[in-house]
Scaffold this motif. Structure first.
Motif, PDB file in Angstrom:
ATOM      1  N   ALA A 103       0.832  -1.213   0.000  1.00  0.00           N
ATOM      2  CA  ALA A 103       0.000   0.000   0.000  1.00  0.00           C
ATOM      3  C   ALA A 103       0.862   1.258   0.000  1.00  0.00           C
ATOM      4  N   LYS A 104       1.912   1.241   0.808  1.00  0.00           N
ATOM      5  CA  LYS A 104       2.774   2.419   0.899  1.00  0.00           C
ATOM      6  C   LYS A 104       3.511   2.660  -0.418  1.00  0.00           C
ATOM      7  N   ASN A 105       3.838   1.590  -1.114  1.00  0.00           N
ATOM      8  CA  ASN A 105       4.461   1.742  -2.426  1.00  0.00           C
ATOM      9  C   ASN A 105       3.502   2.418  -3.389  1.00  0.00           C
ATOM     10  N   VAL A 106       2.255   2.006  -3.325  1.00  0.00           N
ATOM     11  CA  VAL A 106       1.261   2.569  -4.229  1.00  0.00           C
ATOM     12  C   VAL A 106       1.000   4.038  -3.890  1.00  0.00           C
ATOM     13  N   GLU A 107       1.105   4.362  -2.614  1.00  0.00           N
ATOM     14  CA  GLU A 107       0.822   5.731  -2.178  1.00  0.00           C
ATOM     15  C   GLU A 107       1.928   6.718  -2.556  1.00  0.00           C
ATOM     16  N   LEU A 108       3.056   6.201  -3.019  1.00  0.00           N
ATOM     17  CA  LEU A 108       4.236   7.056  -3.171  1.00  0.00           C
ATOM     18  C   LEU A 108       3.971   8.354  -3.930  1.00  0.00           C
ATOM     19  N   ALA A 109       3.367   8.234  -5.108  1.00  0.00           N
ATOM     20  CA  ALA A 109       3.174   9.424  -5.936  1.00  0.00           C
ATOM     21  C   ALA A 109       2.349  10.472  -5.190  1.00  0.00           C
ATOM     22  N   ASP A 110       1.273  10.033  -4.554  1.00  0.00           N
ATOM     23  CA  ASP A 110       0.417  10.962  -3.817  1.00  0.00           C
ATOM     24  C   ASP A 110       1.144  11.561  -2.625  1.00  0.00           C
ATOM     25  N   GLU A 111       1.988  10.741  -2.021  1.00  0.00           N
ATOM     26  CA  GLU A 111       2.762  11.220  -0.876  1.00  0.00           C
ATOM     27  C   GLU A 111       3.732  12.314  -1.322  1.00  0.00           C
ATOM     28  N   LEU A 112       4.374  12.089  -2.456  1.00  0.00           N
ATOM     29  CA  LEU A 112       5.334  13.076  -2.951  1.00  0.00           C
ATOM     30  C   LEU A 112       4.618  14.377  -3.348  1.00  0.00           C
ATOM     31  N   ARG A 113       3.356  14.251  -3.735  1.00  0.00           N
ATOM     32  CA  ARG A 113       2.590  15.448  -4.084  1.00  0.00           C
ATOM     33  C   ARG A 113       2.000  16.125  -2.858  1.00  0.00           C
ATOM     34  N   GLY A 114       2.126  15.471  -1.709  1.00  0.00           N
ATOM     35  CA  GLY A 114       1.644  16.069  -0.485  1.00  0.00           C
ATOM     36  C   GLY A 114       0.156  15.921  -0.244  1.00  0.00           C
ATOM     37  N   LEU A 115      -0.432  14.879  -0.799  1.00  0.00           N
ATOM     38  CA  LEU A 115      -1.844  14.625  -0.544  1.00  0.00           C
ATOM     39  C   LEU A 115      -2.042  14.166   0.900  1.00  0.00           C
ATOM     40  N   PRO A 116      -3.157  14.555   1.522  1.00  0.00           N
ATOM     41  CA  PRO A 116      -3.381  14.117   2.906  1.00  0.00           C
ATOM     42  C   PRO A 116      -3.503  12.589   3.009  1.00  0.00           C
ATOM     43  N   THR A 117      -3.092  12.085   4.169  1.00  0.00           N
ATOM     44  CA  THR A 117      -2.973  10.636   4.358  1.00  0.00           C
ATOM     45  C   THR A 117      -4.262   9.876   4.052  1.00  0.00           C
ATOM     46  N   LEU A 128      -5.413  -0.918  -5.643  1.00  0.00           N
ATOM     47  CA  LEU A 128      -4.989  -2.250  -5.212  1.00  0.00           C
ATOM     48  C   LEU A 128      -6.127  -3.244  -5.417  1.00  0.00           C
ATOM     49  N   ASP A 129      -7.339  -2.801  -5.120  1.00  0.00           N
ATOM     50  CA  ASP A 129      -8.500  -3.657  -5.388  1.00  0.00           C
ATOM     51  C   ASP A 129      -8.591  -3.946  -6.882  1.00  0.00           C
ATOM     52  N   LEU A 130      -8.360  -2.905  -7.654  1.00  0.00           N
ATOM     53  CA  LEU A 130      -8.475  -3.031  -9.108  1.00  0.00           C
ATOM     54  C   LEU A 130      -7.515  -4.081  -9.672  1.00  0.00           C
ATOM     55  N   VAL A 131      -6.316  -4.146  -9.132  1.00  0.00           N
ATOM     56  CA  VAL A 131      -5.348  -5.118  -9.659  1.00  0.00           C
ATOM     57  C   VAL A 131      -5.420  -6.452  -8.913  1.00  0.00           C
ATOM     58  N   GLY A 132      -6.429  -6.594  -8.073  1.00  0.00           N
ATOM     59  CA  GLY A 132      -6.640  -7.883  -7.422  1.00  0.00           C
ATOM     60  C   GLY A 132      -5.719  -8.151  -6.248  1.00  0.00           C
ATOM     61  N   LEU A 133      -5.324  -7.109  -5.546  1.00  0.00           N
ATOM     62  CA  LEU A 133      -4.425  -7.303  -4.413  1.00  0.00           C
ATOM     63  C   LEU A 133      -5.102  -6.986  -3.080  1.00  0.00           C
ATOM     64  N   THR A 134      -6.416  -7.044  -3.073  1.00  0.00           N
ATOM     65  CA  THR A 134      -7.125  -6.814  -1.817  1.00  0.00           C
ATOM     66  C   THR A 134      -6.624  -7.813  -0.781  1.00  0.00           C
ATOM     67  N   GLY A 135      -6.286  -7.297   0.386  1.00  0.00           N
ATOM     68  CA  GLY A 135      -5.799  -8.190   1.440  1.00  0.00           C
ATOM     69  C   GLY A 135      -4.287  -8.262   1.527  1.00  0.00           C
ATOM     70  N   PHE A 136      -3.615  -7.689   0.537  1.00  0.00           N
ATOM     71  CA  PHE A 136      -2.156  -7.756   0.543  1.00  0.00           C
ATOM     72  C   PHE A 136      -1.513  -6.402   0.840  1.00  0.00           C
ATOM     73  N   GLU A 137      -2.343  -5.458   1.270  1.00  0.00           N
ATOM     74  CA  GLU A 137      -1.867  -4.079   1.441  1.00  0.00           C
ATOM     75  C   GLU A 137      -0.657  -3.999   2.350  1.00  0.00           C
ATOM     76  N   LYS A 138      -0.644  -4.813   3.394  1.00  0.00           N
ATOM     77  CA  LYS A 138       0.380  -4.649   4.421  1.00  0.00           C
ATOM     78  C   LYS A 138       1.602  -5.529   4.180  1.00  0.00           C
ATOM     79  N   GLN A 139       1.611  -6.254   3.068  1.00  0.00           N
ATOM     80  CA  GLN A 139       2.746  -7.125   2.795  1.00  0.00           C
ATOM     81  C   GLN A 139       3.924  -6.304   2.277  1.00  0.00           C
ATOM     82  N   PHE A 140       5.106  -6.717   2.681  1.00  0.00           N
ATOM     83  CA  PHE A 140       6.292  -6.089   2.121  1.00  0.00           C
ATOM     84  C   PHE A 140       6.614  -6.760   0.781  1.00  0.00           C
TER      85      PHE A 140
END
Ligand SMILES: Nc1ncnc2c1ncn2[C@@H]1O[C@H](COP(=O)(O)OP(=O)(O)OP(=O)(O)O)[C@@H](O)[C@H]1O
Ligand SMILES: [Mg+2]
Lengths: 261, 337
Positions: A103-117, A128-140
């Motif tokens: 999830a944090k990897n996916v958030e990178l672009a928004d984080e760099l743009r300063g979007l609120p958490t 993540l849901d769209l690419v079928g990774l629901t449930g894997f958000e917290k995996q490294f």
């Protein structure tokens, strides 16, 4: 452009058009400081709903083409025009940050743009849901398989809702089975998101299966030698790959490749 | 001691699927595990597995979920800890055995004072407060010198490396100083430091910093430059500022090497404190100073106790950073609790 009547092959580069194009490369050439001429006089026009695949021999300048389109590199000659509020780039390797969860990897672009958490989170969750990774958000990343890592990478590219999506052989490192699945997935996502896609691959069948147009490049210095429209609507069933029409088109692309490599 | 790039990537075809059943990591040594997981980014991805099946994400979610939450039934914590400590305990037992052997069998009785058996050496010292108290005080002084020196070396080392990594020209200008600092033998500098800065604890801290700085600089720099070109492109495409690139890409990518540097620097800092003590006899007495005194006076029991204390100190420092390393880095690169 007027509404297409028949089963509408996507517009080819030769058709002039007043509508804004998402990406316009005009007479683009690239020579590196080392003297290597990677591209000569490439014209390429993309609009939303186009999914253009580039095939060509290794070293013909396909990656260079993407880098020029994305602005990572500058052209030596010609112009690059991008009309997109967001451009995304999917690398050959998943290129995930190992210290961030999916999830944090996916958030990178928004984080760099300063979007609120909170906003960042929900946007990341959506793709993540769209690419079928629901449930894997917290995996490294290391806890994910190759295919899943690539999904994260695609989710990361989609999170900004790009109108131009560039893919540099994203499935090149995947095994055949995973690769076919990812093609189906990507096609579904493309159908949903309708960005303008520019996709590089070494696989002729991948090119024909995925795209609205296949562009064949010659060996270095890279030049566009064929621009082959692919007629079918999406979604394309996987069985399409075994049809004679499909074989005919892959044959056409392969011939163009063979003649100019 | 100064093996700086202990964690460079080595080719490894290993790919441990994230199934809870896989227990290989328990067997491979800790550093091996870290090495293997470090290649993750460059390793060709694409090992087929059930986890890539898009048709059954719920099933996978459950499987993987278990991996991180419910622990695999295994030995309890203390037994695992004992298992890990076993080789060290065995080594200690081995040393003691050799020690006794030499002391009782090799040395004739009149020469036994050269290597008194451990129970005598430590026992005689520990039961004699007149020796033990000053020794512990001296150790305390050396510990604080080493730790202050280490903190400074870490701060300066990381800062220096960050500065160097900010631009190619900065590295070209700044790196030679670091190399020169590293190549001048510390023993040649110590007397000079004494003359300039006196013989107090401050001068000893300086010795520690000089000795511990280089591994910090070189490991951090190596780490800061370890992020892949593609991940830099990713930041460029997202218009990251230089500060964002540093804090969100280069620094996290550097952390494993920084920890390697930290462990090396910590060990060197202990040595630095002892060297400082040993040379600066005039100032407050550190454990290194006592080593010299005991040697001159041939107080063998006290000498061996002092040596053992410094060894324990060194091991403690090393262990501390190894544990810290595992806690921080292990989370990303696949340490399992
Ligand atoms: N930064 C660079 N400096 C100098 N030459 C470069 C650089 N990047 C690429 N080239 C050269 O330009 C040519 C085209 O490279 P490019 O990476 O675009 O090829 P490619 O079509 O993507 O190849 P492949 O299919 O193997 O990925 C190659 O000859 C390559 O050596
Ligand atoms: Mg390429």
């Amino acid at each position: 452009m007027t509404a297409p009547t028949a089963s509408a092959p996507a517009p080819t580069a030769s058709q002039p058009d007043s509508m804004t194009r998402t990406l316009v490369l005009d007479g683009v050439s690239k020579q590196f400081a080392t003297g290597t001429v990677a591209l000569t006089d490439v014209d390429l026009h993309l609009r939303s709903g186009d999914f253009v695949t580039v095939v060509g021999p290794s070293g013909c300048g396909k990656s260079t083409l993407l880098r020029l389109a994305s602005g990572l590199d500058d052209v030596t000659e010609g112009t690059v025009e991008v009309n997109a509020h967001a451009t995304s780039y999917v690398f050959q390797e998943a290129t995930l940050l190992e210290w961030r969860t999916a999830a944090k990897n996916v958030e990178l672009a928004d984080e760099l743009r300063g979007l609120p958490t909170s906003q960042r989170r929900s946007r990341a969750q959506e793709v993540l849901d769209l690419v079928g990774l629901t449930g894997f958000e917290k995996q490294f990343p290391r806890q994910l398989s190759g295919g899943m890592r690539m999904r994260v990478s695609i989710a990361r590219a989609l999170v900004t809702d790009p109108d131009l999506a560039l893919f540099d052989e994203p499935f090149g490192a995947l095994d055949e089975i995973t690769r076919l699945r990812m093609q189906t997935e990507l096609q579904r996502i493309f159908q949903l998101k309708k960005f303008a896609g520019l996709f590089i691959t070494h696989s002729v069948s991948e090119a024909v299966y995925l795209s609205t147009r296949v562009i064949v490049m010659s060996g270095r210095p890279g030049q566009v030698v064929a621009d082959i429209p692919i007629p079918w609507d999406y979604p394309r069933p996987p069985e399409l790959r075994y049809s004679s029409e499909f074989a005919a088109l892959t044959g056409e692309v392969s011939t163009a490749l063979g003649e100019h490599s | 001691m100064t093996a700086t790039h202990a964690r460079t990537q080595h080719p490894s075809a290993e790919h441990a699927p994230a199934t809870p059943a896989s227990d290989q990591s328990q067997q491979s040594s800790e550093s091996d595990r870290l090495n293997q997981s470090r290649v993750g980014n460059d390793r060709p991805v694409g090992v087929p597995g059930p986890a890539t099946r898009p048709s059954a994400p719920e099933v996978e979610a459950r499987t993987l979920g278990t991996a991180s939450t419910t622990a695999v039934p295994g030995p309890p914590r203390w037994r695992a800890a004992l298992g890990k400590a076993a080789p060290i305990l065995l080594a200690l037992a081995g040393i003691a055995a050799i020690w006794y052997l030499v002391s009782y069998l090799l040395l004739p009785a009149e020469q036994r004072f050269l290597l008194p058996p451990p129970h005598e050496a430590f026992g005689n010292t520990a039961t004699n407060p007149a020796v033990m108290t000053p020794m512990l005080e001296a150790l305390g002084r050396s510990v604080s010198v080493a730790m202050i020196g280490l903190v400074i070396a870490v701060a300066v080392g990381i800062g220096y490396a960050v500065l160097m990594s900010s631009a190619g020209w900065a590295e070209r200008i700044l790196y030679p100083y670091a190399v020169i600092l590293q190549t001048i033998p510390i023993l040649a500098l110590v007397p000079l430091i004494g003359i300039w800065f006196g013989y107090g604890l401050g001068a000893r801290v300086i010795v520690c910093v000089i000795i511990a700085l280089f591994p910090m600089i070189s490991n951090t720099l190596f780490g800061l430059q370890s992020a892949s070109a593609a991940s830099h492109d990713l930041f460029t495409l997202n218009k990251a500022t230089a500060l964002q690139r540093l804090t969100k890409l280069k620094f996290p990518a550097a952390l494993p090497s920084i920890f390697t540097g930290l462990r090396n620097a910590a060990g060197l800092s202990v040595i630095g404190a002892l060297v400082g003590d040993y040379f600066f006899q005039q100032g407050p007495v550190g454990i290194g100073g006592l080593l010299r005194t005991y040697t001159l006076r041939i107080q063998m029991d006290a000498l061996f106790t002092a040596i053992a204390l410094t060894a324990v100190f060194g091991v403690a420092v090393f262990t501390l950073f190894a544990v810290l390393d595992r806690l921080v880095i292990g989370r990303w690169y696949g340490q399992r609790q």
